[in-house]
Write a protein that holds these residues in place. Structure first.
Motif, short mmCIF file in Angstrom:
data_model
loop_
_atom_site.label_atom_id
_atom_site.label_comp_id
_atom_site.label_asym_id
_atom_site.label_seq_id
_atom_site.Cartn_x
_atom_site.Cartn_y
_atom_site.Cartn_z
N UNK A 206 3.91 5.94 9.59
CA UNK A 206 3.79 5.91 8.14
C UNK A 206 5.02 6.49 7.45
N UNK A 207 5.47 7.67 7.89
CA UNK A 207 6.65 8.29 7.27
C UNK A 207 7.88 7.41 7.43
N UNK A 208 8.00 6.77 8.62
CA UNK A 208 9.15 5.89 8.85
C UNK A 208 9.12 4.68 7.94
N UNK A 209 7.92 4.12 7.71
CA UNK A 209 7.78 3.00 6.76
C UNK A 209 8.30 3.41 5.39
N UNK B 113 -5.58 -0.97 3.76
CA UNK B 113 -4.29 -1.57 4.10
C UNK B 113 -3.33 -0.51 4.63
N UNK B 114 -3.34 0.68 4.01
CA UNK B 114 -2.44 1.75 4.45
C UNK B 114 -2.81 2.26 5.83
N UNK B 115 -4.12 2.28 6.11
CA UNK B 115 -4.58 2.76 7.41
C UNK B 115 -4.21 1.81 8.55
N UNK B 116 -3.85 0.57 8.22
CA UNK B 116 -3.40 -0.37 9.25
C UNK B 116 -2.01 -0.04 9.77
N UNK B 117 -1.30 0.84 9.04
CA UNK B 117 -0.01 1.32 9.53
C UNK B 117 -0.30 2.46 10.50
N UNK B 118 0.20 2.42 11.72
CA UNK B 118 -0.04 3.53 12.65
C UNK B 118 0.39 4.86 12.02
N UNK B 119 -0.42 5.87 12.19
CA UNK B 119 -0.16 7.17 11.56
C UNK B 119 1.22 7.70 11.89
N UNK B 120 1.65 7.50 13.13
CA UNK B 120 2.95 8.01 13.54
C UNK B 120 4.10 7.27 12.88
N UNK C 146 0.82 -1.22 0.00
CA UNK C 146 0.00 0.00 0.00
C UNK C 146 0.86 1.26 0.00
N UNK C 147 2.09 1.16 0.48
CA UNK C 147 2.99 2.33 0.49
C UNK C 147 3.41 2.74 -0.91
#
Length: 880
Positions: free
Chosen positions: A280-283, A271-278, A202-203
């Motif tokens: 996301x940038x690190x991913x 799928x992207x929203x399953x990544x914690x918002x804080x 999703x990224x």
């Protein structure tokens, strides 16, 4: 090259022709292009779509676009384009707007019945439950049915060989409030590694390469290395297996050998929203680093660079500001992606990449960290910004180059873009002159130029050409290699074009200098334009002969062919066909060259000269060649209409009088003498032209009204038009572009008024017209001018009472006009002969000539003139 300011036009024109060719080959079946999710399209994509759907030359082409109206407002670029399309009168009748909402209960019943292969009578209760829980959202329905099947609430019975369900259990089944929650819950049923694969995918956006996902896991079998860049805690083989599971679950589908695409954007969003918002940038940053580490250098510099750059740019906020090496590395990647986008004519993303690259390198501080890279970034960025029309940002980037560039040579590209961004104006010419001075090419100030200086410059260059030997030797010269001379030729060609469209005070100097640089330093592709422009200057200033100008035009065409300089072809054809060949070759032979210039100009991105070549074709076909008006009007609408498409709206309005003149002749205006009707208002156009002191527009209106007055035998009006134009002062400032036509009309007007009104003061004008036409017939092209001369001579003999010689000249004029294809002037000569015969009392010959003239006007398409001739014939019969 002048950057890529016309590259976007070139891309759009090529794509439009591609679609045109495909649709033209499908006469029995329409070509349909469907694009979904237009709410995400950027302005450049929407502009390309507009070009496709407004192309009147495309046949059998249907475009269908879909968008979510709840994600756009009236300020959205899509809505702006839709309003423009609907407001466009040519397109509005073909535009249909369909509102598609959620599925109705009946549609859900059909969907469920078809999915379960059961008749609607058996699935109606299930359909009602599904519709109630989903509200008719199609994606929600599909995901709900899959979830029910996964939970065993909807199952296939082998005993009854059909799908079965428990309606009571379904009614009490708790369902997520929206499709996103339902999808998220379903995704959590996957294994931890499969969830990681789905989140990583999703990224990348709506699609990603399977090979890239496999790079995000362990490097090999065994225990995972201590590598913080590793995104997915699995081996490449495990990742591949998880992708199979994800595809089987319907979250993604495979396209081709290596591409995985999300089945719906809501699935990707879930799928992207399953990544914690804080996190996301690190991913994104970790993915970027992993791909930077794992991808080979050649691959990274190729098609995958924008994918890697996108990950870094989305994770840039978590990089410490003092990590200059990492920021510089990402800046270089953005620069590579920006250049790649420039080469693909994707100027909007190119400007985004390049501006970000400049910022990451440190902006103004970047000049000290890596001067060469910063200079290249700024130069590329100016090209993208120029195409995008972002003049404010462009000004700032140019200022940075002028401030930090270490030498004059490093500023040349910036000066080039600055001149192009200003366009045809005295400011652009002034900047160009200053740059040329630093290149060693000095010119006088425009306000200090005198006619004597111009003549001296022309004669000096003329002598150099003679001393260099036969003009054919130019073809044997070596190519220009001196960088400063090459830059000079580029600037001179641009400024010569600008000044030719302006006041022309320095046009002669620019064209002369291009010829001299060619003789001194070698041949350059712009030498073709310089030599042709020099030839036209010789004729304009009456320094050289028609034959000399013609030979120079031929030399320019040979240079074009030798160097295959297609990007110079349009402007060279304009000069050669508009100024040089017309005096020697049959005028009809130049029409194909002008059409070629129009086509090649648009395809190579030389938009201005490509459009002007088309306009000149319309002008010569209308006033000089006598092409059928119905055909010519359709071509004129296309050629002049394209001026608007290319952002030349003011130029378009200035050329509308030619279209209105055709309509007047075709009987589609109230007053054929007034350029007011379907396409323009004479009063409004002249009001604007006088306010702007636009001599070219005022002169064009004058020429056309005079020409119409002559054809409609309104001699008093024609005389008044001539008098008013001379008194206005514009006659001294106007260019002799329609010299032969104006001279012809002046002569016929003077002769008619001298004969019918006794206005002997017009004799000098008559003599001037006859003498000029005699000279052109004898020393230039008899094909183009002889029939005009003979008609003037016939009218003069009529005036002087030499009736026998007059009739002979009428017949000769008619014969030559017929043999050489000038149908409009053949009709005019027949009409003049008929009037002569009427006054002489020869009704038989008069009737014969009237009938022939009428048939010719009808064939030309001039219905109004044909009707006017009938009225005049009846009047003359009554008077007889």
């Amino acid at each position: 090259q002048w950057g890529g300011e016309n590259g976007l036009y070139r891309l759009k024109e090529l794509f439009r022709r591609f679609v045109r060719a495909l649709s033209a080959s499908r006469s029995n079946h329409p070509m349909v292009l469907f694009l979904d999710d237009l709410q995400w399209a950027d302005e450049s994509c929407l502009e390309l779509i507009r070009w496709l759907v407004t192309d009147t030359a495309s046949k059998n082409f249907l475009f269908i676009g879909a968008y979510r109206d709840n994600e756009v407002d009236e300020r959205h670029p899509l809505m702006t384009q839709l309003v423009n399309l609907i407001d466009k009168s040519e397109i509005a009748p073909s535009v249909s707007h369909l509102l598609i909402g959620n599925l109705t209960l009946g549609a859900v019943e059909e969907l469920v019945s078809d999915s379960l292969r059961l008749p609607p009578c058996l699935t109606s209760e299930l359909s009602g439950i599904v519709h109630t829980k989903t509200g008719g959202n199609s994606l929600f329905i599909i995901q709900l049915l899959r979830a029910l099947a996964d939970d065993g609430l909807l199952c296939y019975s082998l005993e009854s060989r059909r799908w079965e369900w428990d309606e009571n259990a379904l009614r009490t089944r708790e369902v997520a409030d929206n499709v996103a929650d339902l999808l998220s819950a379903k995704m959590k049923q996957l294994s931890p590694t499969a969830q990681s694969v789905l989140m990583a995918a999703s990224c990348f956006g709506s699609q990603c390469q399977e090979s890239m996902l496999r790079l995000l896991g362990w490097e090999g079998p065994g225990e995972p290395p201590d590598d913080s860049c590793c995104i997915i805690d699995a081996t490449p083989d495990t990742i591949l297996h998880d992708i199979d599971v994800i595809v089987a679950a319907g979250f993604m589908c495979r396209v081709g050998r290596d591409l995985c695409v999300f089945s719906h954007d809501r699935i990707r969003l879930a799928a992207y929203c399953n990544i914690p918002t804080c996190d996301a940038a690190l991913w994104h940053l970790r993915i970027g680093r992993r791909l930077r580490l794992m991808l080979p250098g050649k691959v990274l510099l190729g098609r995958d660079v924008d994918v890697v750059v996108d990950q870094f740019d989305r994770g840039i906020d978590v990089i410490p500001r003092d990590d200059l090496d990492t920021l510089a590395d990402i800046a270089r990647l953005n620069f590579i992606a920006g250049r790649k986008a420039l080469d693909s004519s994707a100027y909007v993303p190119a400007s985004i990449y390049l501006l970000r690259a400049i910022k990451l390198l440190g902006g103004d501080e970047g000049w000290g960290r890596d001067y060469d890279l910063s200079l290249r970034m700024h130069n590329c960025c100016t090209q993208a910004l120029l195409v995008n029309g972002d003049m404010i940002t462009l000004s700032g980037i140019l200022s940075s180059v002028f401030e930090h560039a270490r030498c004059f040579e490093d500023k040349l590209t910036a000066y080039q873009i600055q001149v192009a961004s200003i366009g045809e104006s005295s400011s652009a010419v002034k900047i160009g002159i200053d740059v040329l001075a630093q290149l060693g090419e000095h010119f006088p100030r425009p306000d200090s130029v005198t006619r004597d200086m111009i003549i001296e410059e022309l004669k000096w260059t003329q002598r150099m050409l003679v001393e260099a030997g036969p003009i054919d030797k130019l073809m044997e010269m070596a190519k220009m290699t001196d960088p400063s001379k090459t830059w000079s030729m580029l600037f001179l060609a641009r400024l010569a074009s600008y000044d030719f469209a302006g006041d022309q005070k320095l046009f002669v100097f620019f064209s002369c200098r291009m010829v001299r640089l060619t003789l001194e330093s070698g041949i350059h592709k712009e030498s073709a334009y310089g030599i042709a422009a020099f030839g036209s200057a010789l004729l304009m200033m009456k320094v050289g002969s028609v034959r000399e100008g013609y030979i120079l035009g031929k030399a320019a065409m040979s240079i074009l062919q030798r160097l295959d300089a297609r990007d110079c072809l349009a402007r060279v054809h304009i000069v050669v066909c508009g100024w040089l060949n017309i005096w020697v070759e049959p005028v009809q032979s130049g029409l194909e060259m002008l059409l070629r210039g129009h086509e090649v100009g648009l395809l190579t991105g030389d938009v201005w000269h490509g459009c002007m070549s088309g306009v000149l074709y319309i002008s010569q076909a209308l006033f000089v060649s006598g092409i059928n008006l119905d055909q010519l009007f359709e071509e004129g609408k296309v050629f002049i209409g394209r001026l608007d498409e290319y952002g030349l709206k003011d130029v378009k309005h200035s050329k509308l009088p030619m279209l209105q003149a055709m309509l007047n002749l075709m009987g589609q205006s109230k007053d054929p003498m007034e350029l007011t009707g379907e396409v323009m208002s004479q009063e409004d156009l002249l009001k604007i032209a006088h306010a702007k002191d636009n001599c070219e527009v005022i002169t064009l209106v004058y020429h056309i009204r005079l020409w119409l007055a002559v054809f409609f035998q309104r001699h008093e009006l024609a005389g008044s038009i001539i008098s008013q134009f001379e008194q206005s002062g514009y006659s001294k400032r106007s260019r002799p572009r329609k010299l032969a036509t104006e001279t012809f009309c002046n002569g016929l007007t003077a002769l008619a008024l001298m004969r019918t009104e006794g206005k002997r003061h017009m004799e000098p004008m008559m003599l001037d017209a006859v003498i000029k036409m005699e000279n052109w017939t004898k020393n230039c092209s008899a094909w183009n001018f002889e029939h005009k001369l003979e008609l003037l001579q016939a009218e003069r003999h009529f005036l002087e009472g030499d009736y026998e010689r007059a009739m002979g000249k009428y017949k000769s004029s008619i014969s030559h006009a017929f043999k050489r294809g000038f149908i409009h002037e053949e009709a005019l000569a027949c009409e003049k002969a008929a009037l002569f015969c009427t006054e002489r009392g020869d009704s038989v010959s008069a009737t014969e000539h009237f009938k022939r003239s009428h048939a010719l006007y009808v064939k030309w398409g001039a219905t109004a003139k044909a009707d006017h001739l009938v009225e005049r014939f009846i009047l003359n019969i009554k008077m007889s």
